[in-house]
Scaffold this active site. Structure first.
Site, short mmCIF file in Angstrom:
data_model
loop_
_atom_site.label_atom_id
_atom_site.label_comp_id
_atom_site.label_asym_id
_atom_site.label_seq_id
_atom_site.Cartn_x
_atom_site.Cartn_y
_atom_site.Cartn_z
N GLY A 17 -2.75 8.49 -4.01
CA GLY A 17 -2.07 9.70 -4.49
C GLY A 17 -0.79 10.02 -3.74
CG ASP A 18 3.48 11.01 -2.77
OD1 ASP A 18 3.41 10.77 -1.56
OD2 ASP A 18 4.47 11.60 -3.27
CE LYS A 27 -3.86 2.35 0.58
NZ LYS A 27 -3.54 3.04 -0.69
CE LYS A 45 4.88 7.41 -2.42
NZ LYS A 45 4.18 7.94 -1.23
CG ASN A 50 -3.97 16.30 -0.08
OD1 ASN A 50 -3.52 15.54 0.79
ND2 ASN A 50 -5.27 16.47 -0.23
CE LYS A 87 4.34 7.47 5.49
NZ LYS A 87 4.00 8.39 4.37
CB SER A 142 -5.51 4.95 2.18
OG SER A 142 -5.28 6.07 1.37
CB THR A 185 -1.91 13.65 4.77
OG1 THR A 185 -2.36 12.56 3.96
CG2 THR A 185 -0.45 13.47 5.09
CD GLN A 238 3.48 4.64 2.24
OE1 GLN A 238 4.09 5.48 1.59
NE2 GLN A 238 2.40 4.93 2.92
P1 NDP Z 1 0.95 17.91 -3.90
O1 NDP Z 1 1.34 17.56 -5.26
O2 NDP Z 1 -0.49 18.15 -3.58
O3 NDP Z 1 1.75 19.19 -3.39
C1 NDP Z 1 3.14 19.22 -3.38
C2 NDP Z 1 3.61 20.56 -2.87
O4 NDP Z 1 5.00 20.49 -2.61
C3 NDP Z 1 3.41 21.69 -3.86
O5 NDP Z 1 3.20 22.89 -3.17
C4 NDP Z 1 4.73 21.69 -4.61
O6 NDP Z 1 5.07 22.93 -5.21
C5 NDP Z 1 5.71 21.37 -3.51
N1 NDP Z 1 6.86 20.67 -4.08
C6 NDP Z 1 6.85 19.49 -4.72
N2 NDP Z 1 8.05 19.15 -5.16
C7 NDP Z 1 8.85 20.13 -4.81
C8 NDP Z 1 10.22 20.36 -5.02
N3 NDP Z 1 11.01 19.49 -5.66
N4 NDP Z 1 10.73 21.49 -4.50
C9 NDP Z 1 9.94 22.37 -3.84
N5 NDP Z 1 8.62 22.20 -3.65
C10 NDP Z 1 8.09 21.11 -4.13
O7 NDP Z 1 1.53 16.74 -2.97
P2 NDP Z 1 1.12 16.31 -1.48
O8 NDP Z 1 0.68 17.48 -0.70
O9 NDP Z 1 0.23 15.14 -1.59
O10 NDP Z 1 2.51 15.77 -0.92
C11 NDP Z 1 3.42 16.60 -0.21
C12 NDP Z 1 4.37 15.73 0.61
O11 NDP Z 1 3.61 14.95 1.54
C13 NDP Z 1 5.18 14.71 -0.20
O12 NDP Z 1 6.43 14.53 0.43
C14 NDP Z 1 4.37 13.42 -0.05
O13 NDP Z 1 5.17 12.28 -0.24
C15 NDP Z 1 3.91 13.57 1.39
N6 NDP Z 1 2.73 12.79 1.79
C16 NDP Z 1 1.55 12.88 1.10
C17 NDP Z 1 0.45 12.18 1.54
C18 NDP Z 1 -0.88 12.31 0.88
O14 NDP Z 1 -1.84 11.74 1.38
N7 NDP Z 1 -1.02 13.07 -0.19
C19 NDP Z 1 0.52 11.28 2.69
C20 NDP Z 1 1.78 11.31 3.38
C21 NDP Z 1 2.84 12.03 2.92
P3 NDP Z 1 5.02 23.10 -6.81
O15 NDP Z 1 3.56 23.19 -7.17
O16 NDP Z 1 5.78 24.34 -7.07
O17 NDP Z 1 5.67 21.88 -7.39
O1 2IT Z 2 3.17 8.87 1.56
C1 2IT Z 2 2.02 8.45 1.80
O2 2IT Z 2 1.75 7.86 2.86
C2 2IT Z 2 0.97 8.66 0.79
N1 2IT Z 2 1.25 9.28 -0.23
C3 2IT Z 2 -0.39 8.10 1.00
C4 2IT Z 2 -0.44 6.66 0.60
C5 2IT Z 2 -1.80 6.01 0.61
O3 2IT Z 2 -1.83 4.84 0.23
O4 2IT Z 2 -2.79 6.63 1.00
#
Ligand code: NDP
Ligand code: 2IT
Length: 458
Positions: A174-175, A99, A135, A250, A123, A390, A219, A120
């Protein structure tokens, strides 16, 4: 500063790390993630060294069960054929089906996929739900693409990925770069090819076709529930604290919303170009409009709130981290906070850091925060609310039920409380000195290692 390796006492850990560095020498992020985990596991490993060594436990834990890499051809709006590379790393299914999310970002490579898949495992073990670690993703860049281009890419990606996933096998979500729009296109293609409505094969789905209420928020909300627990355990209140958040995707958006609901003052957010500062508190509805509806840039905030300030990134310290705050929530990407940034944050009086992103702090930054008594909520624990919810989505799909927002949110809150307790208990049991980073790794490892040993050499 003493280099990390010099501090390792266990010969077994030393030997495994050396092998990993030799075998995966170009996978910088993967080596970083493994090093952080294995070094913090030393107190447990030293206690059981013979047993783990005989079972080659660390060697097996750090080698993915399977890596799938595939071609993703698609046609852009001009009729030109494009080719990207897709991945799925199925790392460890000892406590449940693989997952983990899918990331679409031009920086995606095997090292990033492996570090994310490895983290993961731990986690997911902490969530208390039966899910293993995986992943996936692609080096596809969704920025500037039309909806039709995104759809064609997702369809091509799923045409290959569907061979390897299923609701009892591997469940992507998603991520970075993958949200509700992409999950919709991916689900549609999966359903068409398989000719079956297997709702539990993907999570983060739209509410109309099997998604869960509160998954979108989970998250970010979970990060704040964990932060509140961690602060309370150290007699600190979140109420009235100044917060800065990196990212505006997100995780960042719903971290901002919950921080404000819990009485904190969020003054800054960012994207990869720069940051906005709003001394009156960020207007989260404006951020939602810019990022979720218009898919714009953080700079656009000034079109709505002209009094706010925008700073472009102009050095190796992202501009958002130059703003003074009590609490820092990195919610963008890996290695966002290096030692230099950590030094600045400590100088500016940071009390606590909560990792909404995966591995947002370099190992040197983590060490520096801990040495300076900054409370550090590690990503594996603090951002686990997303994957935990999830798993709640999967439960609802299996039961063919929908739970209310309040029900899911309450379950999420209880899971985050339980995750914090696991980190705290391990911290106390092993006398770690308020080190929830090691606490999280140890608590998760105890569960996964037992499951792996019980199931034999596989
Ligand atoms: P989104 O795509 O919704 O948002 C990503 C954000 O981070 C944007 O503001 C983006 O800016 C910025 N960003 C991405 N890459 C870079 C980079 N190389 N340098 C600087 N800024 C960057 O992703 P999420 O919010 O879903 O994910 C954010 C983090 O949280 C990630 O590390 C992800 O692995 C982690 N995560 C996500 C989960 C989820 O449920 N979605 C769960 C647990 C962890 P820009 O638009 O300029 O690229
Ligand atoms: O990094 C993470 O834990 C996620 N992007 C969410 C993974 C999931 O299966 O909901």
């Amino acid at each position: 500063m003493i280099s990390c390796e010099e501090k390792i006492k266990s010969e077994y850990v030393k030997q495994v790390l050396k092998q990993i560095e030799e075998k995966n020498s170009n996978e910088v992020e993967f080596i970083q993630a493994v090093k952080e985990v294995l070094m913090s596991l030393e107190p447990v490993i030293i206690k059981n060294e013979k047993k783990y060594k005989e079972a080659a436990l660390l060697e097996r834990l750090t080698e993915p069960e399977r890596i799938i890499s595939f071609r993703v051809p698609w046609v852009d709006d001009k009729g030109q054929v494009r080719v990207n590379r897709g991945y799925r790393v199925q790392f460890n299914a000892s406590i449940g089906p693989y997952k983990g999310g899918l990331r679409f970002h031009p920086t995606v490579n095997q090292s990033i996929m492996k570090f994310l898949g490895f983290e993961q495992i731990f986690k997911n073990a902490l969530t208390t739900r039966p899910i293993g670690g995986g992943k996936g993703g692609s080096d596809f860049d969704p920025k500037g693409k039309s909806d039709m281009e995104i759809m064609r890419f997702c369809q091509s990606f799923m045409t290959e990925l569907q061979k390897y996933i299923g609701q009892d096998v591997d469940i992507p979500a998603g991520d970075i770069g993958v949200g509700a729009r992409e999950i919709g296109f991916l689900f549609g293609q999966f359903r068409k090819i398989r000719n079956a409505y297997e709702a539990g094969v993907l999570t983060g789905k739209g509410l109309e076709y099997g998604g869960s209420l509160a998954r979108k928020e989970a998250t970010g909300y979970g990060l704040l529930y964990f932060m509140r627990e961690m602060l309370n355990a150290n007699n600190i209140s979140l109420n009235g604290k100044t917060v800065i958040i990196s990212g505006s995707g997100n995780v960042a958006i719903y971290a901002c919303e919950k921080a404000q609901k819990l009485g904190a003052n969020v003054v800054a957010m960012s994207d990869s170009n720069g940051s906005i500062y709003d001394k009156n508190g960020i207007n989260v509805d404006v951020i939602k409009e810019i990022k979720e509806v218009k898919r714009g840039r953080i700079k656009d905030y000034l079109n709505y709130i002209p009094d706010a300030q925008y700073s472009e990134n102009d050095s190796d310290i992202p501009s958002v981290y130059k703003i003074k705050a009590d609490i820092v929530l990195p919610c963008a990407t890996q290695n966002d906070i290096n030692l230099k940034t950590a030094e600045l944050l400590v100088k500016n009086g940071v009390i606590a850091v909560g990792e909404g992103a995966n591995m947002p702090c370099t190992n040197e930054a983590v060490e520096y925060f801990l040495k300076n008594n900054v409370l550090l909520a590690p990503g594996k624990a603090a951002n686990a609310g997303g994957v935990a919810t999830s798993a709640l989505e999967m439960s609802q799909n299996s039961m063919r039920e929908y739970w209310s927002f309040e029900d899911v949110d309450k379950k999420l809150e209880n899971i985050m409380i339980s995750i914090f307790k696991q980190c705290k208990n391990a911290d106390e049991e092993y006398n770690l000195g308020t080190n929830y980073v090691a606490g999280a790794n140890i608590a998760a490892f105890e569960k996964v290692s037992e499951a792996m040993i019980s199931q034999g050499i596989i």
